[in-house]
Design a protein around this motif. Structure first.
Motif, mmCIF file in Angstrom:
data_model
loop_
_atom_site.group_PDB
_atom_site.id
_atom_site.type_symbol
_atom_site.label_atom_id
_atom_site.label_comp_id
_atom_site.label_asym_id
_atom_site.label_seq_id
_atom_site.Cartn_x
_atom_site.Cartn_y
_atom_site.Cartn_z
ATOM 1 N N THR A 90 44.162 47.814 44.435
ATOM 2 C CA THR A 90 43.025 48.704 44.183
ATOM 3 C C THR A 90 43.069 49.219 42.742
ATOM 4 O O THR A 90 44.148 49.309 42.149
ATOM 5 C CB THR A 90 43.061 49.898 45.140
ATOM 6 O OG1 THR A 90 44.247 50.674 44.877
ATOM 7 C CG2 THR A 90 43.059 49.430 46.584
ATOM 8 N N PRO A 91 41.906 49.574 42.155
ATOM 9 C CA PRO A 91 41.897 50.158 40.801
ATOM 10 C C PRO A 91 42.773 51.391 40.669
ATOM 11 O O PRO A 91 43.465 51.536 39.648
ATOM 12 C CB PRO A 91 40.411 50.459 40.576
ATOM 13 C CG PRO A 91 39.691 49.437 41.405
ATOM 14 C CD PRO A 91 40.530 49.297 42.635
ATOM 15 N N PRO A 92 42.801 52.315 41.662
ATOM 16 C CA PRO A 92 43.710 53.457 41.521
ATOM 17 C C PRO A 92 45.180 53.051 41.407
ATOM 18 O O PRO A 92 45.959 53.696 40.694
ATOM 19 C CB PRO A 92 43.456 54.267 42.808
ATOM 20 C CG PRO A 92 42.050 53.933 43.180
ATOM 21 C CD PRO A 92 41.907 52.485 42.835
ATOM 22 N N ALA A 93 45.545 51.967 42.098
ATOM 23 C CA ALA A 93 46.931 51.508 42.018
ATOM 24 C C ALA A 93 47.256 51.011 40.609
ATOM 25 O O ALA A 93 48.365 51.244 40.096
ATOM 26 C CB ALA A 93 47.172 50.398 43.041
ATOM 27 N N VAL A 94 46.288 50.333 39.979
ATOM 28 C CA VAL A 94 46.486 49.870 38.603
ATOM 29 C C VAL A 94 46.615 51.063 37.662
ATOM 30 O O VAL A 94 47.494 51.111 36.793
ATOM 31 C CB VAL A 94 45.321 48.962 38.165
ATOM 32 C CG1 VAL A 94 45.424 48.635 36.672
ATOM 33 C CG2 VAL A 94 45.313 47.685 38.972
ATOM 34 N N THR A 95 45.732 52.061 37.831
ATOM 35 C CA THR A 95 45.766 53.250 36.982
ATOM 36 C C THR A 95 47.093 53.989 37.128
ATOM 37 O O THR A 95 47.704 54.416 36.136
ATOM 38 C CB THR A 95 44.610 54.191 37.348
ATOM 39 O OG1 THR A 95 43.369 53.502 37.169
ATOM 40 C CG2 THR A 95 44.621 55.434 36.471
ATOM 41 N N GLN A 96 47.558 54.121 38.352
ATOM 42 C CA GLN A 96 48.819 54.821 38.601
ATOM 43 C C GLN A 96 49.992 54.087 37.948
ATOM 44 O O GLN A 96 50.862 54.710 37.316
ATOM 45 C CB GLN A 96 49.047 54.943 40.110
ATOM 46 C CG GLN A 96 50.303 55.736 40.488
ATOM 47 C CD GLN A 96 50.462 55.882 41.993
ATOM 48 O OE1 GLN A 96 49.660 55.359 42.760
ATOM 49 N NE2 GLN A 96 51.487 56.598 42.420
ATOM 50 N N ARG A 97 50.004 52.770 38.053
ATOM 51 C CA ARG A 97 51.114 52.010 37.458
ATOM 52 C C ARG A 97 51.059 52.072 35.934
ATOM 53 O O ARG A 97 52.091 52.160 35.276
ATOM 54 C CB ARG A 97 51.066 50.551 37.931
ATOM 55 C CG ARG A 97 52.234 49.739 37.412
ATOM 56 C CD ARG A 97 52.331 48.385 38.056
ATOM 57 N NE ARG A 97 53.486 47.650 37.548
ATOM 58 C CZ ARG A 97 53.822 46.420 37.929
ATOM 59 N NH1 ARG A 97 53.090 45.791 38.849
ATOM 60 N NH2 ARG A 97 54.883 45.823 37.408
ATOM 61 N N LEU A 98 49.845 52.047 35.366
ATOM 62 C CA LEU A 98 49.700 52.145 33.918
ATOM 63 C C LEU A 98 50.212 53.495 33.421
ATOM 64 O O LEU A 98 50.932 53.560 32.408
ATOM 65 C CB LEU A 98 48.239 51.945 33.524
ATOM 66 C CG LEU A 98 47.903 52.187 32.049
ATOM 67 C CD1 LEU A 98 48.687 51.225 31.150
ATOM 68 C CD2 LEU A 98 46.400 52.039 31.813
ATOM 69 N N ARG A 99 49.842 54.564 34.111
ATOM 70 C CA ARG A 99 50.304 55.890 33.707
ATOM 71 C C ARG A 99 51.818 55.988 33.761
ATOM 72 O O ARG A 99 52.455 56.582 32.880
ATOM 73 C CB ARG A 99 49.668 56.949 34.596
ATOM 74 C CG ARG A 99 48.187 57.196 34.297
ATOM 75 C CD ARG A 99 47.584 58.147 35.300
ATOM 76 N NE ARG A 99 46.184 58.429 34.972
ATOM 77 C CZ ARG A 99 45.340 59.033 35.792
ATOM 78 N NH1 ARG A 99 45.755 59.423 37.006
ATOM 79 N NH2 ARG A 99 44.088 59.255 35.420
ATOM 80 N N ALA A 100 52.417 55.424 34.814
ATOM 81 C CA ALA A 100 53.876 55.440 34.931
ATOM 82 C C ALA A 100 54.529 54.661 33.800
ATOM 83 O O ALA A 100 55.566 55.072 33.242
ATOM 84 C CB ALA A 100 54.289 54.866 36.285
ATOM 85 N N LEU A 101 53.907 53.546 33.424
ATOM 86 C CA LEU A 101 54.432 52.729 32.330
ATOM 87 C C LEU A 101 54.357 53.490 31.008
ATOM 88 O O LEU A 101 55.311 53.497 30.216
ATOM 89 C CB LEU A 101 53.661 51.418 32.257
ATOM 90 C CG LEU A 101 54.085 50.409 31.185
ATOM 91 C CD1 LEU A 101 55.532 50.000 31.374
ATOM 92 C CD2 LEU A 101 53.177 49.179 31.229
#
Length: 316
Positions: A29-40
């Motif tokens: 999902t797009p939220p999952a991508v956003t969350q992983r990007l923020r963590a990175l």
């Protein structure tokens, strides 16, 4: 600290137009991508993506991470290929580029058979108007018809392919006779415009005469060879087309060969390989299968190929 998974994720992100597109590619999902990007970004301490616009835009730091990610991805792929080659395994991703018409008719069926035989390989076939050397860094195999590219490329000939001067019977029955190449200046000529090639200068050779060069004045031109073939079939004029493309038309009488004793420069079917890609087991296996399918050339089996009939001989 970045892992190889982080680099693969960010490389995928950098090649996407939006977070939604990258989510589709990763099947999340797009939220999952956003969350992983923020963590990175939190882990490296800098912003990697500029989110101010509607499309993804890399920051300077993001571009640096993406470039290193590509290097790492290529190194991992090269290592996997080397290990597979050690055990003669055909695996990995095979990238092929080919011309539209020839690719659909002669390359796509071989790709299907190859994928059926080698289940461990994934394949991408890109059909283009003029596949050539600019694609050599992104493809394993480029199928090209005509003179090969720069000498620093690995080139192997797959099949001979003559270029034939031809026209429809209807056009030839009504037009003045063509007895020599110079007569072409008085005829409607159809040309395919490709790259920066001077397509108005037609060259011919003869077994017992000096070569001839003729400057023709095209009545119609297109960047699509299939279109020019259709124009010739419709009686619009004289064209030079590849043997693979019109052999059936000649055999069935829809086109006649013009000046059969004169030969235009050939345009053999070749495969261009990058130095790195040329060593992979999957590339070697695919080329062997494609060469087998083109031996003997399917277009060389037409009755006209055994000797031109009277329809074309009368024009000599």
């Amino acid at each position: 600290m970045l892992t190889s998974d982080d680099l693969a994720f960010f490389t995928m992100l950098a090649s996407s137009a939006s977070l939604a597109e990258s989510a589709r590619k990763l099947n999340v999902t797009p939220p999952a991508v956003t969350q992983r990007l923020r963590a990175l970004e939190a882990r490296v301490g800098v912003r990697l993506i500029d989110r101010s616009g509607r499309q993804l835009s890399l920051t300077d730091e993001g571009a640096l991470v993406a470039s290193h990610g590509m290097v790492v991805a290529e190194a991992i792929e090269a290592l996997a290929e080397a290990l597979a080659d050690r055990k003669s395994a055909v695996s990995g991703h095979l990238r092929i580029a080919a011309p539209h018409g020839f690719g659909r008719l002669h390359v796509a069926p071989v790709v299907e058979a190859f994928a059926r035989l080698h289940r461990g390989v994934t394949v991408t076939l890109d059909l283009s108007d003029h596949p050539g050397s600019p694609l050599i860094e992104s493809c394993d195999v480029i199928i090209h018809i005509g003179p090969p590219g720069p000498m620093n490329q690995i080139v192997t000939t797959l099949a001979p392919n003559r270029r034939i001067l031809c026209a429809s019977p209807g056009y030839l029955d009504e037009a003045p006779p063509v007895r020599s190449p110079r007569d072409l200046t008085q005829h409607r000529c159809l040309v395919v415009r490709e790259n920066d090639e001077d397509v108005t200068l037609w060259r011919f050779s003869h077994p017992s005469c000096d070569p001839a060069t003729v400057r023709i004045h095209p009545a119609m031109s297109s960047n699509d060879g299939a279109v020019v073939r259709e124009w010739a079939l419709a009686g619009q004029g004289i064209a030079i087309r590849s043997e693979w493309n019109i052999a059936t038309d000649l055999a069935d009488g829809r086109l006649r060969r013009v000046l059969p004793d004169w030969e235009a420069p050939s345009a053999d079917v070749v495969a261009m390989l990058g130095a790195r890609h040329g060593r992979s087991a999957r590339t070697t296996a695919f080329l062997a299968m494609l060469r087998q399918s083109l031996t003997p050339p399917p277009w060389g089996q037409a009755p006209w190929g055994q000797g031109d009939g009277p329809a074309s001989a009368e024009l000599s």
